[in-house]
Design an enzyme around this catalytic site. Structure first.
Site, short mmCIF file in Angstrom:
data_model
loop_
_atom_site.label_atom_id
_atom_site.label_comp_id
_atom_site.label_asym_id
_atom_site.label_seq_id
_atom_site.Cartn_x
_atom_site.Cartn_y
_atom_site.Cartn_z
N GLU A 1 -6.01 5.56 -0.80
CA GLU A 1 -6.29 3.67 -1.04
C GLU A 1 -7.26 3.65 -2.13
O GLU A 1 -7.15 3.01 -2.91
CB GLU A 1 -5.93 3.26 0.73
CG GLU A 1 -4.71 3.55 1.31
CD GLU A 1 -4.25 4.42 2.10
OE1 GLU A 1 -4.15 4.59 2.87
OE2 GLU A 1 -5.57 5.42 1.67
N PHE B 1 -6.02 -0.47 5.69
CA PHE B 1 -6.42 0.35 3.99
C PHE B 1 -6.36 -0.81 3.32
O PHE B 1 -7.18 0.27 2.37
CB PHE B 1 -5.11 1.65 4.44
CG PHE B 1 -4.51 1.93 5.50
CD1 PHE B 1 -5.05 2.40 6.55
CD2 PHE B 1 -3.20 2.30 6.03
CE1 PHE B 1 -5.11 3.44 7.86
CE2 PHE B 1 -2.73 2.89 7.30
CZ PHE B 1 -3.95 3.06 8.32
#
Length: 318
Positions: free
Chosen positions: A63, A88
């Site tokens: 991410e 995330f």
């Protein structure tokens, strides 16, 4: 007041609305690109790969790298949209969002899915009660919480018109309809959904539906509640709060988020800074982590059902 759906039945899945909006944007603007962090099947973003494989990038479970790639694409003239689970998309990548995004004046449009109790069986590691608080700390960022499918699609399309860091949180699955098709919104402006003289309820996201139910139930007890959908938490509609708090006995904020740093904190800041001497009840999560369970179970565990909210408001009035 804006026009509302007569019956708040479940609408289309919010993830489908996001994908549809981005598909339309891709067709209209060749600079729009989409990035995923290995959740293409769960989010429906694999459809975007079919629409234009040259403008869809699955970065894998990376991410922070996704945010860096998005920033680089924007430097190259592209308009990136990114998706992953709320924690995330914010907590895990905050440094990249702050520096590669906000500090570097890049545009990144972010959909953080399944916030708060909507995360369900994915559990505590995937639960975010703090995403709004984090994104509010990035200068000039826009932070939204979508109440339903109509609003979510509008937000995604609106984000494409502006530069900067834009974040919207929302369930991946279906939520109850609030607005009629074609409703127009304005970033930074709340919507009055119900009128009342006793209590001002300010809600955001999926809990707007609960706020309307609470207002209806309290009216049976002679307690008249005004309901505002504050779907843009940053920038906050300070003027609307200042106008509508006049004459009210109490302000109640309702959010699927921590009461620290979220909608409740933002409203508290306005009340304090503008010397508005009205009691405030913040309803959300306080000093708790996430856990495993169905969304329905978790909503009850964290005290965010309409019945629990109603009882908290009644208790506060004593």
């Amino acid at each position: 007041m804006v026009e509302l759906k007569e019956n708040r039945e479940l609408g289309p899945e919010l993830r489908s609305c996001v994908v549809s909006a981005i598909e339309e944007l891709m067709a209209e603007n060749e600079t729009v690109v989409a990035l995923e962090a290995d959740l293409g099947a769960a989010s429906g973003w694999n459809r975007l790969a079919s629409a234009d494989p040259q403008r869809f990038i699955n970065v894998g479970i990376a991410e922070a790298n996704m945010i860096g790639v998005a920033a680089g694409l924007n430097l190259a003239g592209y308009t990136p949209f990114v998706h992953t689970f709320g924690p995330f998309a914010t907590r895990r990548v905050f440094d990249q969002l702050f520096l590669s995004g906000g500090y570097s004046k890049n545009t990144i449009n972010i959909y953080g899915s399944d916030p708060g109790f909507t995360v369900g069986h994915n559990g505590g590691t995937h639960t975010t009660w703090e995403d709004v608080a984090l994104l509010r700390m990035i200068p000039e960022a826009v932070v939204c919480d979508a109440a339903d499918a109509v609003q979510m699609k509008w937000i995604i399309k609106e984000f494409s018109k502006h530069k900067g860091i834009h974040y919207v949180r929302g369930n991946r699955k279906s939520v109850q309809n609030i607005y009629v098709e074609g409703t127009d919104f304005q970033l930074g402006k709340g919507n009055v959904l119900a009128e009342g003289e006793d209590i001002l309820i300010i809600a955001a996201g999926q809990l707007v539906s609960e706020a309307l139910t609470v207002s209806k139930e309290l009216s049976k007890q002679g307690i008249r509640c005004e309901v505002i959908d504050m779907f843009t938490i940053k920038p906050l509609d300070r003027q609307l709060i200042m106008d509508e708090v006049r004459g009210k006995k109490r302000v109640v904020t309702i959010e699927n988020h921590s009461i620290t740093g979220g909608l409740g904190s933002a409203v508290a800041e306005v009340l304090a800074e503008e010397n508005l001497a009205v009691p405030l009840l913040r309803i959300g999560v306080d000093e708790q982590f996430g856990q495993v369970g169905t969304p329905e179970y978790l909503q009850e565990v964290y005290g965010l059902t309409a019945e629990q909210i109603k009882n908290k408001v009644i208790e506060s009035m004593k």
